[in-house]
Write an enzyme that holds these catalytic residues in place. Structure first.
Site, mmCIF file in Angstrom:
data_model
loop_
_atom_site.group_PDB
_atom_site.id
_atom_site.type_symbol
_atom_site.label_atom_id
_atom_site.label_comp_id
_atom_site.label_asym_id
_atom_site.label_seq_id
_atom_site.Cartn_x
_atom_site.Cartn_y
_atom_site.Cartn_z
ATOM 1 N N THR A 163 0.420 -1.173 0.109
ATOM 2 C CA THR A 163 0.082 0.160 -0.131
ATOM 3 C C THR A 163 0.714 1.182 0.142
ATOM 4 O O THR A 163 1.765 1.728 0.553
ATOM 5 C CB THR A 163 -1.084 0.044 1.373
ATOM 6 O OG1 THR A 163 -2.041 -1.475 1.289
ATOM 7 C CG2 THR A 163 -1.856 0.911 1.032
ATOM 8 N N ARG A 324 -26.478 -12.224 34.526
ATOM 9 C CA ARG A 324 -27.267 -10.484 34.527
ATOM 10 C C ARG A 324 -28.966 -11.555 35.229
ATOM 11 O O ARG A 324 -29.091 -11.519 34.175
ATOM 12 C CB ARG A 324 -26.796 -9.703 33.615
ATOM 13 C CG ARG A 324 -27.875 -8.719 33.706
ATOM 14 C CD ARG A 324 -27.404 -8.112 34.626
ATOM 15 N NE ARG A 324 -27.794 -6.255 34.322
ATOM 16 C CZ ARG A 324 -27.734 -5.347 35.110
ATOM 17 N NH1 ARG A 324 -27.550 -5.794 36.540
ATOM 18 N NH2 ARG A 324 -28.510 -4.505 34.988
ATOM 19 N N GLU A 444 -6.636 -6.173 3.764
ATOM 20 C CA GLU A 444 -6.128 -6.771 2.633
ATOM 21 C C GLU A 444 -7.209 -7.263 1.992
ATOM 22 O O GLU A 444 -8.112 -8.507 1.311
ATOM 23 C CB GLU A 444 -6.261 -8.676 3.774
ATOM 24 C CG GLU A 444 -5.539 -8.990 4.652
ATOM 25 C CD GLU A 444 -4.174 -8.724 4.353
ATOM 26 O OE1 GLU A 444 -3.684 -8.684 3.012
ATOM 27 O OE2 GLU A 444 -3.183 -8.543 4.966
ATOM 28 N N THR A 446 -11.024 -4.827 0.417
ATOM 29 C CA THR A 446 -12.101 -4.341 1.480
ATOM 30 C C THR A 446 -13.367 -5.057 0.560
ATOM 31 O O THR A 446 -12.971 -6.054 0.006
ATOM 32 C CB THR A 446 -12.377 -2.695 1.096
ATOM 33 O OG1 THR A 446 -12.639 -2.588 -0.525
ATOM 34 C CG2 THR A 446 -11.372 -1.265 1.411
ATOM 35 N N ARG A 457 -13.334 -12.627 -10.890
ATOM 36 C CA ARG A 457 -12.120 -13.874 -10.811
ATOM 37 C C ARG A 457 -12.991 -15.050 -10.390
ATOM 38 O O ARG A 457 -11.930 -15.607 -11.516
ATOM 39 C CB ARG A 457 -11.134 -13.515 -9.942
ATOM 40 C CG ARG A 457 -10.491 -12.374 -11.191
ATOM 41 C CD ARG A 457 -9.575 -11.836 -9.427
ATOM 42 N NE ARG A 457 -8.106 -12.929 -10.275
ATOM 43 C CZ ARG A 457 -7.402 -13.175 -8.006
ATOM 44 N NH1 ARG A 457 -7.849 -12.782 -7.777
ATOM 45 N NH2 ARG A 457 -6.602 -14.360 -9.186
#
Ligand SMILES: Cc1cc2nc3c(=O)[nH]c(=O)nc-3n(C[C@H](O)[C@H](O)[C@H](O)COP(=O)(O)OP(=O)(O)OC[C@H]3O[C@@H](n4cnc5c(N)ncnc54)[C@H](O)[C@@H]3O)c2cc1C
Length: 608
Positions: A163, A324, A444, A446, A457
């Site tokens: 990058t 809880r 890696e 978006t 692809r």
């Protein structure tokens, strides 16, 4: 409080009861179940102890940068966690034996990774050199093979460096140059940003950077990029001895939302009066294809990390919901009824079962994908031949990464909600989980990039072969489910599969039309992320059904104890719940695809 929670039983259930990896013909004989479970339990113990120990503290006191020395220093307790992981040899499990690794099927490697990623993802991220060395080994020249061993067996760190300020998703816009030298080396010049683990002070003796750069005179775009190995310190690769400092320096440490323990750095090459000397990886200038091996491994890491954090978040929320006490049971008078644990409230149960379904469905999905990364394991799981197994693993990767990350973020929000206002405090780990998991949808590639990768692809370029194989396999399995309790679930999944078929045909038609009318491709771009989500939901639904089928058979055994019974009943309930309450939204998605028009693309920018 130790934040770490894991579900080793579910991992083992996936590996043995569902995938049957012990039936795979490995080179060194079949995988022995007791050995695998012992490995999982041992790493689980380490994860719960020394690895998780620095998770919270290194978020509150993160790595620091010294601009004068270009050094990033890590907190001592974080370094101790990394060293424990490395010294116990876990970073080498799954790496190639030629770089000092212990070879195991990828499915086991990722199952183990889930545990350390749940405990402290940054620890895993600093300890990537054995993996990088294994990948480098596959690309290296004969001479470089020995270098790979040095990288894998020394106390080194590693990075992947793509990058730049103007080259993020658009990797091909990179400007960093590589200038050839008479001795066969290259001088790298440029500035990269957002580089994970680019420095870690005295944690490692050296760091090897795998850098994409453009050789002088090479063409523009991704095809002109080559991959270079640039060490922090020069090294005599025959002996492993370290030499002078190379001209690659960290020039900034990012201050960020989460995952603070993992150093994210700006990295300058050849900008400080010392050349940054690099070596071409392998013999060819094929940088993007080479770095893709690293990226694919990193995408698998991100998908596994997302599940790991989500699982820990869900299990923390579940414990909290059991203890809880708040409000009365709706069916016993509500406000006036005796107080109950919040787990008794329908909305909390809805939320927890949705979380459970996604956690277990996504875990099953990343393990199913990993099972197709080794031909002998894939042969047992789906009967795919080696090339089909690779195509299936390729196709599932953007779903594991993109859909896994987005879903984990959404579901961690649900988990925080279970804690009420307490979830917003740093007394509990959920707020850190959410901050730490948010990055998974960004780096890696978006989610939008994952969605395009899946469609263009992995499906179109593969001519639908992997998709066709998997759909036929799924359909055959669904047809075999005839038992009354599971049949309605199988029918809903079969319906969702038909909806996906309609979406496939629609997208394919629009792609074909785009050959004549280029704007039609916008319609595909508009629905790509929706398609990624729809495929993710379908696959999660199917994975849950596979678990339910195995569980339903197991329940017939009279020797099933009460814990096992609860485990299996939970599986069956999660599958039915998901098919009934989540999968119907695929029909809505299909309708939105049919309604997609070019209007949004024709809207003037000023109208937004
Ligand atoms: C903490 C952290 C660690 C990182 N670690 C590393 C590392 O180790 N090594 C490394 O090389 N990089 C690393 N990165 C960089 C990371 O991979 C990029 O940030 C990421 O790929 C996105 O690039 P960008 O930030 O430039 O966003 P941009 O590319 O500017 O994207 C902005 C938005 O536009 C969308 N978009 C862009 N192009 C398209 C398109 N063609 N179609 C549809 N939508 C599009 C994106 O989806 C996104 O929503 C890291 C980043 C962070 C934050």
């Amino acid at each position: 409080m130790n934040h770490y929670r894991s579900n080793v039983d579910d991992i083992a259930f996936n590996l043995f009861e569902v995938l049957g990896i012990d039936r795979a013909q490995q080179q060194d004989g079949p995988l022995d179940r007791s050995t695998v479970v012992a490995m999982l339990r041992e790493l689980d113990r380490l994860a719960a102890g020394p690895i998780a120990a620095s998770y919270t503290s290194s978020d509150r006191r993160p790595p620091a940068f010294d601009a004068n020395t270009h050094t990033v220093s890590l907190p001592e307790d974080l370094k101790a966690s990394v060293r424990t992981y490395l010294e116990a040899g876990w970073a080498h499990v799954g790496a190639d034996s030629q770089v000092g690794g212990t070879e195991v099927p990828q499915v086991l490697r990722w199952a183990l990774a889930e545990l350390v990623l749940a405990a402290n993802p940054a620890v895993y991220m600093y300890a990537t050199a054995p993996t990088s060395a294994s990948i480098f080994l596959r690309q290296a020249t004969a001479e470089q093979q020995g270098w790979a061993r040095v990288i894998g067996t020394s106390n080194w760190g590693s990075t992947m460096v793509l990058t730049e300020a103007d080259a993020g998703s658009d990797v091909g816009a990179a400007r960093t140059k590589a200038i050839p030298q008479l001795d066969g080396t290259w001088h790298i010049e440029g500035v990269k940003r957002f580089i994970t683990s680019a420095d870690s002070g005295d944690l490692f003796d050296n760091i090897v950077h795998f850098v994409l750069a453009r050789p002088q005179g090479a063409r523009a775009g991704t095809k002109g990029l080559s991959l270079f190995l640039v060490p922090k310190f020069h090294v005599d690769f025959t002996t492993g001895a370290l030499g002078e400092r190379n001209g690659v320096f960290v020039t900034n440490l990012e201050s960020k939302m989460g995952l603070k323990a993992s150093a994210t750095c700006e990295l300058a090459f050849g900008q400080h009066g010392i050349p940054a000397v690099g070596w071409l990886v392998g013999e060819t200038h094929d940088g993007v294809a080479q770095i893709f091996d690293v990226i694919e491994d990193a995408r698998m890491f991100v998908g596994t990390k997302a599940v790991a954090t989500l699982s820990a978040g869900y299990l923390n929320a579940l414990s909290y919901a059991k203890t809880r006490i708040q409000g009365g049971d709706l069916a016993h008078g509500g406000a006036t009824a005796p107080r109950v644990a919040i787990l008794r409230h329908p909305d909390v149960r809805r939320s927890l079962l949705t979380q459970k379904a996604y956690v277990e469905g996504l875990r099953a999905l990343y393990l199913f994908a990993a099972a197709h990364q080794d031909a002998p394991v894939a042969a047992v799981v789906t009967g795919a031949d080696p090339s089909m197994a690779a195509a299936i693993s390729d196709m599932l990767l953007p779903i594991v990464k993109g859909f896994g990350a987005e879903t984990a973020i959404a579901m961690l929000n649900e988990a925080l909600q279970v804690f009420g206002g307490s979830g917003y405090l740093q007394d509990y780990p959920l707020e850190q989980y959410i901050r730490d998991a948010r990055i998974d949808a960004l780096y890696e590639g978006t989610t939008a990039i994952q969605a395009q990768d899946l469609l263009f692809r992995k499906i179109v370029r593969n001519r639908g072969a992997a998709l066709g194989f998997l759909s036929a396999f799924m359909k055959a399995e669904l047809d075999q489910v005839n038992d009354p309790p599971l049949k309605p679930t199988a029918d809903r999944i079969a319906h969702a599969l038909r909806e996906i078929d309609v979406m496939n045909n629609l997208l394919l038609r629009r792609l074909t039309e785009a050959l004549e009318q280029p704007e039609q491709i916008y319609l595909v771009g508009l629905d790509a992320t929706g398609y990624l989500y729809a495929m993710g939901d379908l696959l999660v639904g199917w994975m849950l059904l596979r678990h339910a089928v195995v569980s339903s058979r197991a329940l017939v055994d009279p020797d099933v104890d009460s814990n096992e019974r609860a485990f299996f009943e939970g599986k069956i309930a999660a599958a039915a719940f998901f098919a009934d309450r989540v999968l119907p939204r695929l029909s809505a998605t299909r309708k939105t695809f049919e309604a997609t028009t070019l209007g949004i693309m024709h809207l003037p920018d000023e109208a937004f």
